[in-house]
Write an enzyme that holds these catalytic residues in place. Sequence first.
Site, PDB file in Angstrom:
ATOM      1  N   ARG A  54      -3.707   2.500  -0.373  1.00 54.24           N
ATOM      2  CA  ARG A  54      -2.925   1.266  -0.438  1.00 54.24           C
ATOM      3  C   ARG A  54      -2.066   1.213  -1.696  1.00 54.24           C
ATOM      4  O   ARG A  54      -0.914   0.786  -1.656  1.00 54.24           O
ATOM      5  CB  ARG A  54      -3.860   0.051  -0.354  1.00 54.24           C
ATOM      6  N   TYR A 101       1.268   0.829   7.745  1.00 55.20           N
ATOM      7  CA  TYR A 101       0.008   1.582   7.657  1.00 55.20           C
ATOM      8  C   TYR A 101      -0.819   1.228   6.423  1.00 55.20           C
ATOM      9  O   TYR A 101      -0.358   0.543   5.527  1.00 55.20           O
ATOM     10  CB  TYR A 101       0.214   3.081   7.794  1.00 55.20           C
ATOM     11  N   GLU A 102      -2.056   1.663   6.466  1.00 53.05           N
ATOM     12  CA  GLU A 102      -3.086   1.289   5.466  1.00 53.05           C
ATOM     13  C   GLU A 102      -3.336  -0.217   5.443  1.00 53.05           C
ATOM     14  O   GLU A 102      -3.622  -0.798   4.401  1.00 53.05           O
ATOM     15  CB  GLU A 102      -2.714   1.794   4.066  1.00 53.05           C
ATOM     16  N   GLY A 103      -3.234  -0.837   6.596  1.00 56.79           N
ATOM     17  CA  GLY A 103      -3.421  -2.283   6.707  1.00 56.79           C
ATOM     18  C   GLY A 103      -2.081  -2.976   6.655  1.00 56.79           C
ATOM     19  O   GLY A 103      -1.444  -3.016   5.601  1.00 56.79           O
ATOM     20  N   GLN A 121      -2.968  -7.562   4.293  1.00 58.27           N
ATOM     21  CA  GLN A 121      -3.052  -7.540   2.825  1.00 58.27           C
ATOM     22  C   GLN A 121      -3.035  -8.966   2.269  1.00 58.27           C
ATOM     23  O   GLN A 121      -3.791  -9.309   1.348  1.00 58.27           O
ATOM     24  CB  GLN A 121      -1.894  -6.739   2.230  1.00 58.27           C
TER      25      GLN A 121
END
Length: 597
Positions: A296, A440-442, A447
């Site tokens: 992240r 991506y990555e949440g 977030q």
Amino acid sequence: MPVYKAPVEDVMFLLNDVFSIERHNNLPGFADATPDVVEAILTEGAKLCEEIFAPLNRSGDLEGCTRNPDGSVTTPKGFKEAYEAYAAGGWMGLSMPEEYGGQGLPSTLNTVMQEFVSSANLSLGMYPGLTQGAIAAFLVHGTEQQKKIYVPKMVEGAWTGTMNLTEPHCGTDLGLLKTKAVPNGDGSYAVSGTKIFISAGEHDMAENIVHLVLARIEGAPAGTKGISLFVVPKFLVNEDGSLGERNGVACGSLEHKMGIHGNATCVMNYDGAKGWLVGEENRGLNAMFVMMNEARLAVGVQGLSQSEVAYQNAVAYAKDRLQGRSLTGAKFPDKPADPIIVHPDVRRTLLSIRSFNEAARALLVWTALNSDIAHRSSDEAERQSADDHMGLMTPVVKGVLTDLGFENAVKAQQLFGGHGYIEEWGMSQFVRDARIAMIYEGANGIQAMDLVGRKLGKDGGRAIMGFFNEVGSFCQENAADDTLKGFVAPLQQGLGHLQQATMWFMQNAMAKPDNAGAGATDYMHLFGIVAMGYMWARMAKAAHAKKAQGNGVAERMDAKLLTGRFFMERMMPETGMRLARISSGADITMAMPVEAF
């Protein structure tokens, strides 16, 4: 052909003048990172990025990756050689422990290098970037044997790493995953299932690929409480460290994507592949979150990287493109028209991007330094404070920097007019490549909810109160400094808006959680603006101090101060708008019946 020059000089100003990296010489690895050594390292890294990585960015985008009939994947021409140059230069192990073949230098330097690499060639930079995240997971949760088997080869760059979370039927809600792991009776497991969107899942640049895979052991509890993490290498590893037979994992297909064409985003099929548990059984998310949090922050770097390279190309074009005359009279009367950089709206666009870039870079360096402190300090209170910072800033860095990084790539594209929409100018690629970082990555809405729903109230609000106290103290200590009045007053107002928004959530979100959900993204951006405003205030203070020293830096520092003033006058007022949106609550947002959409 797009251009790129790594901002080494700006980074050195941050490390030496704003954050005084030498004051951390008591931490392992920092004593070796003298200003001269750091500058030499970053200059060499810049050369690699500018001369080897950047020229392959457009060609890699055009060619993309190719899946062969046997399931192997060929990366674009030149990628393999560029990756080998990266590995041979020791860049993979820049901040890794020396016992595993790394150089043990501050991870802050690796963060800076990630920006250079991602600006030069985002797709190519993802291969080593994911590997560094996998190494981090091994170092925290791997057994001694696993560290011995995998980490040295990954630090060397001979093997790369991936993270396998998403499945066709589940993205963020990992509790729904179906990939299963059946004990083999010898300490290993047979892993079966399908994972999608796996960046760097298969390629021709390294001799082995080490997959970290989330799966559910047969009989494990449902939901996230029953998820375990496994290491599943492409090739099994013999006892002597040599590669053995091919494992039961293969690339089923390549995703056809909007951008990052040079990175192999794969559908990975696991068919009884041999894997070994990493960390504790049914606590796989704890282990994977080490890699996810690393990722992240790295994705936040990617947001900045695309904003920076897009800005550099937009500036070059604005200085060269002749169109119209200045509103106040011709500035280049010897030419048929003035370059478009004379026009106020063009300058507004460029300064919006530049003021973000410099503040975002400072925020990343500040956060990376806190990561070093959290992992390397022997002082428990210092570690706790740094860890609080990391938890609070991770969703802000990921969400805000990628949202604005994409916006800035679009703004830079706009300056090119019709040429910005034509592929050969390269601006379209920056826009397309930047877009994935918001997902991506949440995804960034996740977030924002992580920030509001988990991070604000964690440990009784200790982290957010620490941030309020630090920024508030800076404002109080520098309130009488005439040179900083254009920075402190707007920062103080923005901080007040952030505090009001935080208090509003405390009063209105506990009984009605939708209020938090409806205001989370605005809160994340409000937080990001204040954090970047704080960075600008600190940079302004350092710039004035540097000017006072002489050394012929006045012109560069004056430009920095003007850029900072622009941020404070044109960007900071957004905090009031964000507060108003948050305070409106969720009633109207949630009033529409589902069938009416």
